[in-house]
Design a protein around this motif. Structure first.
Motif, mmCIF file in Angstrom:
data_model
loop_
_atom_site.group_PDB
_atom_site.id
_atom_site.type_symbol
_atom_site.label_atom_id
_atom_site.label_comp_id
_atom_site.label_asym_id
_atom_site.label_seq_id
_atom_site.Cartn_x
_atom_site.Cartn_y
_atom_site.Cartn_z
ATOM 1 N N ASN A 50 31.606 13.134 0.089
ATOM 2 C CA ASN A 50 30.658 12.810 -0.510
ATOM 3 C C ASN A 50 30.108 11.506 -0.798
ATOM 4 N N TYR A 51 28.342 11.447 -0.277
ATOM 5 C CA TYR A 51 28.337 9.742 -0.598
ATOM 6 C C TYR A 51 27.350 9.955 -1.908
ATOM 7 N N THR A 52 27.351 8.840 -3.334
ATOM 8 C CA THR A 52 26.208 8.569 -4.145
ATOM 9 C C THR A 52 26.266 7.359 -3.779
ATOM 10 N N LEU A 53 24.232 7.152 -3.495
ATOM 11 C CA LEU A 53 24.292 5.937 -3.834
ATOM 12 C C LEU A 53 22.607 5.970 -3.704
ATOM 13 N N ASP A 54 21.563 4.858 -3.459
ATOM 14 C CA ASP A 54 20.685 4.754 -4.197
ATOM 15 C C ASP A 54 19.730 5.351 -2.696
ATOM 16 N N GLY A 55 18.031 5.409 -3.250
ATOM 17 C CA GLY A 55 17.785 6.100 -1.413
ATOM 18 C C GLY A 55 15.698 6.217 -2.009
ATOM 19 N N LEU A 56 15.333 6.101 -1.144
ATOM 20 C CA LEU A 56 13.659 6.264 -1.257
ATOM 21 C C LEU A 56 13.064 6.984 -0.518
ATOM 22 N N LEU A 57 11.969 7.748 -1.388
ATOM 23 C CA LEU A 57 11.327 8.818 -0.498
ATOM 24 C C LEU A 57 10.297 8.381 -0.447
ATOM 25 N N ALA A 58 9.860 8.408 1.186
ATOM 26 C CA ALA A 58 7.982 7.700 0.854
ATOM 27 C C ALA A 58 7.563 8.914 1.030
ATOM 28 N N PRO A 59 6.603 9.379 0.113
ATOM 29 C CA PRO A 59 6.320 11.649 0.650
ATOM 30 C C PRO A 59 5.039 11.164 0.765
ATOM 31 N N ASN A 60 4.310 9.983 1.706
ATOM 32 C CA ASN A 60 3.041 9.965 1.891
ATOM 33 C C ASN A 60 3.172 9.124 3.555
ATOM 34 N N GLY A 61 4.584 8.627 3.587
ATOM 35 C CA GLY A 61 5.088 8.474 4.815
ATOM 36 C C GLY A 61 4.308 7.011 5.130
ATOM 37 N N VAL A 62 5.087 6.106 5.873
ATOM 38 C CA VAL A 62 4.993 5.058 6.691
ATOM 39 C C VAL A 62 5.541 4.749 8.053
ATOM 40 N N GLY A 63 4.647 4.049 8.647
ATOM 41 C CA GLY A 63 5.341 4.090 10.768
ATOM 42 C C GLY A 63 5.448 4.644 10.626
ATOM 43 N N GLY A 64 4.007 5.714 10.874
ATOM 44 C CA GLY A 64 4.023 6.678 12.081
ATOM 45 C C GLY A 64 4.771 7.785 11.509
ATOM 46 N N PRO B 181 0.633 -1.785 0.047
ATOM 47 C CA PRO B 181 0.113 -0.139 0.214
ATOM 48 C C PRO B 181 1.146 1.158 0.343
ATOM 49 N N ASP B 182 1.870 1.203 -0.113
ATOM 50 C CA ASP B 182 3.026 2.629 -0.057
ATOM 51 C C ASP B 182 3.238 2.773 -1.241
ATOM 52 N N VAL B 183 3.570 4.284 -1.196
ATOM 53 C CA VAL B 183 4.014 5.178 -2.006
ATOM 54 C C VAL B 183 5.121 5.204 -2.186
ATOM 55 N N PHE B 184 6.739 5.078 -2.857
ATOM 56 C CA PHE B 184 7.970 5.313 -3.036
ATOM 57 C C PHE B 184 8.494 5.622 -4.669
ATOM 58 N N ILE B 185 9.162 7.172 -4.149
ATOM 59 C CA ILE B 185 10.227 7.065 -5.309
ATOM 60 C C ILE B 185 11.893 6.512 -5.018
ATOM 61 N N TYR B 186 11.997 5.723 -6.074
ATOM 62 C CA TYR B 186 13.288 5.354 -6.052
ATOM 63 C C TYR B 186 14.370 6.748 -6.582
ATOM 64 N N LEU B 187 15.892 7.178 -6.089
ATOM 65 C CA LEU B 187 15.828 7.978 -6.397
ATOM 66 C C LEU B 187 17.695 6.988 -6.512
ATOM 67 N N PRO B 188 17.691 6.441 -7.841
ATOM 68 C CA PRO B 188 18.897 6.462 -8.018
ATOM 69 C C PRO B 188 20.261 7.384 -8.049
ATOM 70 N N SER B 189 21.617 7.022 -7.511
ATOM 71 C CA SER B 189 22.668 7.584 -7.575
ATOM 72 C C SER B 189 22.445 8.962 -7.105
ATOM 73 N N LEU B 190 21.907 9.423 -5.500
ATOM 74 C CA LEU B 190 21.248 9.930 -5.067
ATOM 75 C C LEU B 190 23.304 10.681 -4.760
ATOM 76 N N ARG B 191 23.124 12.520 -4.866
ATOM 77 C CA ARG B 191 24.243 12.495 -4.451
ATOM 78 C C ARG B 191 24.622 13.581 -2.454
ATOM 79 N N LEU B 192 25.171 12.574 -1.318
ATOM 80 C CA LEU B 192 25.169 13.079 -0.186
ATOM 81 C C LEU B 192 26.348 13.257 0.308
#
Length: 109
Positions: free
Chosen positions: A35-49, A18-29
């Motif tokens: 400096n890191y380059t890694l993958d991320g997932l954004l859960a824009p509608n929240g999960v787990g409270g 039921p959860d919506v995610f946005i896959y973020l490949p090669s995210l730079r932090l």
């Protein structure tokens, strides 16, 4: 999604249960001086409270504390892959996606 794609090319939305995610490949932090380059997932509608969450493909060892509190890193399997997330509240789902991503990333600086 367009402003987010300008910063993270290849970003794409998907559902895991039921959860919506946005896959973020090669995210730079940037974390401190590193400096890191890694993958991320954004859960824009929240999960787990949480109102929204940012998951990363690895823990950030330099951030065992965030804003003076234990980061409380945990892991979660999403779409068959293990992702890592820290305890970070207060990023509302009403923000534009790019602003939401930035609000999560600021905790790691």
């Amino acid at each position: 999604m367009r402003p987010l794609l300008a910063v993270v090319p290849g970003a794409k939305a998907f559902m895991d249960g039921p959860d919506v995610f946005i896959y973020l490949p090669s995210l730079r932090l940037q974390v401190g001086d590193k400096n890191y380059t890694l993958d991320g997932l954004l859960a824009p509608n929240g999960v787990g409270g949480y109102a929204s969450r940012l998951y990363l493909s690895q823990r950030i060892a330099e951030r065992e504390q965030i804003a003076g509190q234990p980061a409380n890193w945990t892991d979660r399997t999403v779409a068959g892959r293990v992702w890592y997330v820290w305890s970070w509240q207060g990023v509302p789902p009403s923000l534009p996606l790019l602003d939401m991503l930035g609000a999560h990333m600021v905790a790691l600086k």
